[in-house]
Design a protein around this motif. Structure first.
Motif, PDB file in Angstrom:
ATOM      1  N   SER A 326      76.158 -51.619 -46.300  1.00 38.58           N
ATOM      2  CA  SER A 326      76.299 -51.029 -44.972  1.00 38.58           C
ATOM      3  C   SER A 326      76.726 -52.094 -43.981  1.00 38.58           C
ATOM      4  O   SER A 326      76.104 -53.136 -43.852  1.00 38.58           O
ATOM      5  CB  SER A 326      74.974 -50.404 -44.523  1.00 38.58           C
ATOM      6  N   ILE A 327      77.779 -51.828 -43.242  1.00 39.58           N
ATOM      7  CA  ILE A 327      78.304 -52.797 -42.288  1.00 39.58           C
ATOM      8  C   ILE A 327      77.528 -52.781 -40.983  1.00 39.58           C
ATOM      9  O   ILE A 327      77.635 -53.678 -40.156  1.00 39.58           O
ATOM     10  CB  ILE A 327      79.803 -52.521 -42.021  1.00 39.58           C
ATOM     11  N   HIS A 328      76.701 -51.750 -40.777  1.00 44.47           N
ATOM     12  CA  HIS A 328      75.993 -51.614 -39.513  1.00 44.47           C
ATOM     13  C   HIS A 328      74.551 -52.108 -39.582  1.00 44.47           C
ATOM     14  O   HIS A 328      73.853 -52.106 -38.582  1.00 44.47           O
ATOM     15  CB  HIS A 328      75.992 -50.145 -39.071  1.00 44.47           C
ATOM     16  N   ASP A 329      74.109 -52.505 -40.754  1.00 39.51           N
ATOM     17  CA  ASP A 329      72.755 -53.042 -40.868  1.00 39.51           C
ATOM     18  C   ASP A 329      72.724 -54.483 -40.377  1.00 39.51           C
ATOM     19  O   ASP A 329      73.751 -55.160 -40.313  1.00 39.51           O
ATOM     20  CB  ASP A 329      72.252 -52.987 -42.308  1.00 39.51           C
ATOM     21  N   TYR A 330      71.520 -54.922 -40.041  1.00 38.32           N
ATOM     22  CA  TYR A 330      71.359 -56.279 -39.532  1.00 38.32           C
ATOM     23  C   TYR A 330      70.947 -57.228 -40.650  1.00 38.32           C
ATOM     24  O   TYR A 330      70.177 -56.876 -41.530  1.00 38.32           O
ATOM     25  CB  TYR A 330      70.297 -56.310 -38.431  1.00 38.32           C
ATOM     26  N   LEU A 331      71.443 -58.439 -40.568  1.00 38.35           N
ATOM     27  CA  LEU A 331      71.034 -59.512 -41.467  1.00 38.35           C
ATOM     28  C   LEU A 331      70.186 -60.505 -40.675  1.00 38.35           C
ATOM     29  O   LEU A 331      70.504 -60.833 -39.539  1.00 38.35           O
ATOM     30  CB  LEU A 331      72.258 -60.240 -42.033  1.00 38.35           C
ATOM     31  N   GLU A 332      69.127 -60.969 -41.294  1.00 41.21           N
ATOM     32  CA  GLU A 332      68.286 -61.960 -40.638  1.00 41.21           C
ATOM     33  C   GLU A 332      69.065 -63.255 -40.481  1.00 41.21           C
ATOM     34  O   GLU A 332      69.680 -63.759 -41.413  1.00 41.21           O
ATOM     35  CB  GLU A 332      67.030 -62.186 -41.468  1.00 41.21           C
ATOM     36  N   GLU A 333      69.028 -63.815 -39.274  1.00 44.28           N
ATOM     37  CA  GLU A 333      69.776 -65.033 -38.991  1.00 44.28           C
ATOM     38  C   GLU A 333      68.869 -66.207 -38.647  1.00 44.28           C
ATOM     39  O   GLU A 333      69.102 -67.328 -39.063  1.00 44.28           O
ATOM     40  CB  GLU A 333      70.747 -64.785 -37.834  1.00 44.28           C
ATOM     41  N   ASP A 334      67.819 -65.943 -37.892  1.00 47.50           N
ATOM     42  CA  ASP A 334      66.980 -67.037 -37.431  1.00 47.50           C
ATOM     43  C   ASP A 334      65.614 -66.480 -37.047  1.00 47.50           C
ATOM     44  O   ASP A 334      65.472 -65.314 -36.697  1.00 47.50           O
ATOM     45  CB  ASP A 334      67.635 -67.715 -36.222  1.00 47.50           C
ATOM     46  N   THR A 335      64.609 -67.335 -37.127  1.00 51.69           N
ATOM     47  CA  THR A 335      63.275 -67.014 -36.633  1.00 51.69           C
ATOM     48  C   THR A 335      62.951 -67.997 -35.521  1.00 51.69           C
ATOM     49  O   THR A 335      63.211 -69.191 -35.642  1.00 51.69           O
ATOM     50  CB  THR A 335      62.224 -67.132 -37.756  1.00 51.69           C
ATOM     51  N   PHE A 336      62.397 -67.491 -34.447  1.00 54.35           N
ATOM     52  CA  PHE A 336      62.041 -68.378 -33.344  1.00 54.35           C
ATOM     53  C   PHE A 336      60.770 -67.895 -32.676  1.00 54.35           C
ATOM     54  O   PHE A 336      60.371 -66.733 -32.788  1.00 54.35           O
ATOM     55  CB  PHE A 336      63.185 -68.503 -32.330  1.00 54.35           C
ATOM     56  N   VAL A 337      60.136 -68.818 -31.989  1.00 54.23           N
ATOM     57  CA  VAL A 337      58.883 -68.556 -31.281  1.00 54.23           C
ATOM     58  C   VAL A 337      59.121 -68.746 -29.791  1.00 54.23           C
ATOM     59  O   VAL A 337      59.741 -69.730 -29.375  1.00 54.23           O
ATOM     60  CB  VAL A 337      57.770 -69.500 -31.767  1.00 54.23           C
ATOM     61  N   VAL A 338      58.652 -67.797 -28.994  1.00 52.99           N
ATOM     62  CA  VAL A 338      58.753 -67.881 -27.542  1.00 52.99           C
ATOM     63  C   VAL A 338      57.353 -68.074 -26.982  1.00 52.99           C
ATOM     64  O   VAL A 338      56.458 -67.249 -27.204  1.00 52.99           O
ATOM     65  CB  VAL A 338      59.399 -66.625 -26.939  1.00 52.99           C
ATOM     66  N   LEU A 339      57.137 -69.181 -26.284  1.00 49.54           N
ATOM     67  CA  LEU A 339      55.868 -69.463 -25.628  1.00 49.54           C
ATOM     68  C   LEU A 339      56.000 -69.157 -24.147  1.00 49.54           C
ATOM     69  O   LEU A 339      56.938 -69.623 -23.485  1.00 49.54           O
ATOM     70  CB  LEU A 339      55.466 -70.930 -25.820  1.00 49.54           C
ATOM     71  N   THR A 340      55.070 -68.377 -23.626  1.00 54.54           N
ATOM     72  CA  THR A 340      55.077 -67.984 -22.222  1.00 54.54           C
ATOM     73  C   THR A 340      53.759 -68.382 -21.581  1.00 54.54           C
ATOM     74  O   THR A 340      52.680 -68.056 -22.090  1.00 54.54           O
ATOM     75  CB  THR A 340      55.274 -66.466 -22.056  1.00 54.54           C
ATOM     76  N   GLY A 341      53.841 -69.110 -20.480  1.00 52.61           N
ATOM     77  CA  GLY A 341      52.647 -69.474 -19.737  1.00 52.61           C
ATOM     78  C   GLY A 341      52.193 -68.323 -18.868  1.00 52.61           C
ATOM     79  O   GLY A 341      52.994 -67.733 -18.139  1.00 52.61           O
ATOM     80  N   VAL A 342      50.922 -67.986 -18.941  1.00 56.15           N
ATOM     81  CA  VAL A 342      50.360 -66.859 -18.197  1.00 56.15           C
ATOM     82  C   VAL A 342      49.092 -67.322 -17.498  1.00 56.15           C
ATOM     83  O   VAL A 342      48.260 -68.008 -18.097  1.00 56.15           O
ATOM     84  CB  VAL A 342      50.055 -65.671 -19.139  1.00 56.15           C
TER      85      VAL A 342
END
Length: 372
Positions: A326-342
């Motif tokens: 399927s050309i419309h499915d997504y392939l995993e490219e990268d994993t990342f973490v977002v840190l947010t100060g609260v």
């Protein structure tokens, strides 16, 4: 308590690396600056940040040597989170001291651990399987230390594992007051919705010595670490999902809601067997629409002290491409973490207010990660 680092474990077989991130870079110098930045913000913004160098690498055993024995487990030890415990599938256990950058061999638990929750109470680390078995399975253990005996001067402390009784519903023949036979109730629930009603869904520490675990349909149970006795906290489930953190400066417990995974606050100290806990405040500010191709994986809440928290969210970044034809499915490219100060503050009338500071993104590659 003032926490200096967030511990990020990045899994790259055969070694997982520990990266210690300064979470205070996610905060403006003052609350007023954070409020001014929020007013001028045009939606979701995030800074790209470089992952610090690895402080240490934990090598996993060869897969052919330990088939079906589970994965490496990691947990922080102590209120400062300077100590990192690693437990291999074969039981070998190590303690990494981030302050002194030293590694120490620790005693092995009585049995391997597969899918567990970890809680620090005092100086001890308590480990309980999410689906606990009987006492003979050693599914609930504590890593404790005691002072040396008189006359012993070659060591300053001795660590050991203590096997503890599992929750009362783990025993054969346990009966639920409202339903009757426990095994029949568990079977029917699983057949109805494909979920085990007694798998631990949320957990926390209450009054410094009580471990609370909450199940979806089986209520909430309390373990007193002083007496070693279980009791039923209430025939209700905690309104949270996964780990719940206590903020002593606010006198409240914080976590992500069991339904919408929103940041929320609750006073668990006011709950009773007949009065379930009620959420005091739920915030939607962190649930803003994500950029395209960001696939959310999980979230962590890490208290820093002084009413400040680091909200850590993990994402996959996907790209369009061929996948299973399927050309419309997504392939995993990268994993990342977002840190947010609260920052959470009280208004003049005691109302809670959340102030969001900065968000910083750390790429970890196409792999798994964990935060402690």
């Amino acid at each position: 308590m003032s926490r200096r680092f967030v511990n990020l474990i990045v899994g790259h077989y055969p070694a997982s690396t520990l990266h210690r991130i300064n979470p205070w870079r996610c905060f403006y110098p003052t609350t007023q600056q954070a409020l001014a930045a929020a007013e001028n913000s045009k939606g979701f913004t995030v800074e790209d940040a470089r992952l610090p160098r690895a402080a240490i690498s934990f090598y996993e055993p060869l897969q052919e040597e330990t088939p079906d024995d589970g994965e490496m487990h990691y947990a922080s030890l102590g209120s400062s989170s300077n100590g990192i415990i690693s437990i291999r599938p074969d039981g070998n256990t190590f303690l990494y001291d981030g302050a002194s950058r030293s590694l120490r061999v620790m005693p092995a638990p009585h049995s391997p651990k597969y899918s567990s929750v970890f809680l620090t109470v005092g100086d001890g680390l308590y480990i309980l399987e999410r689906n606990p078995g009987t006492e003979e399975d050693h599914s609930f253990e504590a890593l404790l230390h005691r002072a040396p005996s008189d006359g012993i001067c070659f060591t300053d402390e001795k660590w050991y594992w203590r096997s503890l009784p599992p929750p009362p519903y783990a025993y054969d023949g346990y009966e639920c007051e409202k339903v009757g036979d426990y095994e029949e109730y568990r079977r029917r629930c699983y057949e109805r919705n494909g979920r085990d009603p007694y798998v631990i869904r949320a957990y926390t520490v209450v009054r410094d010595s009580q471990i609370w675990i909450s199940t979806r349909d089986g209520g909430t149970f309390s373990f007193d670490t002083t007496s070693g006795v279980w009791s039923e906290a209430g025939d209700w489930a905690l309104p949270f999902y996964d780990r719940v953190e206590y903020a002593p400066e606010l006198g409240l417990w914080f976590g992500f809601t069991s339904e919408g995974r929103q940041l929320a606050a609750c006073d668990l100290g006011a709950a009773s067997p007949t009065s379930p806990p009620v959420l005091r405040k739920v915030w939607d500010e962190l649930a803003q629409p994500l950029p395209p191709r960001w696939a959310s994986l999980m979230a962590f809440l890490l208290p820093l002290g002084g009413g400040k928290f680091c909200v850590a969210r993990m994402f996959h970044l996907a790209q369009k491409g061929w996948f299973r034809g399927s050309i419309h499915d997504y392939l995993e490219e990268d994993t990342f973490v977002v840190l947010t100060g609260v920052e959470v503050v009280r208004g003049s009338r005691g109302a809670l207010r959340m102030i969001k500071h900065k968000s910083r993104r750390y790429s970890v590659g196409c792999t798994t990660a964990d935060l402690l």
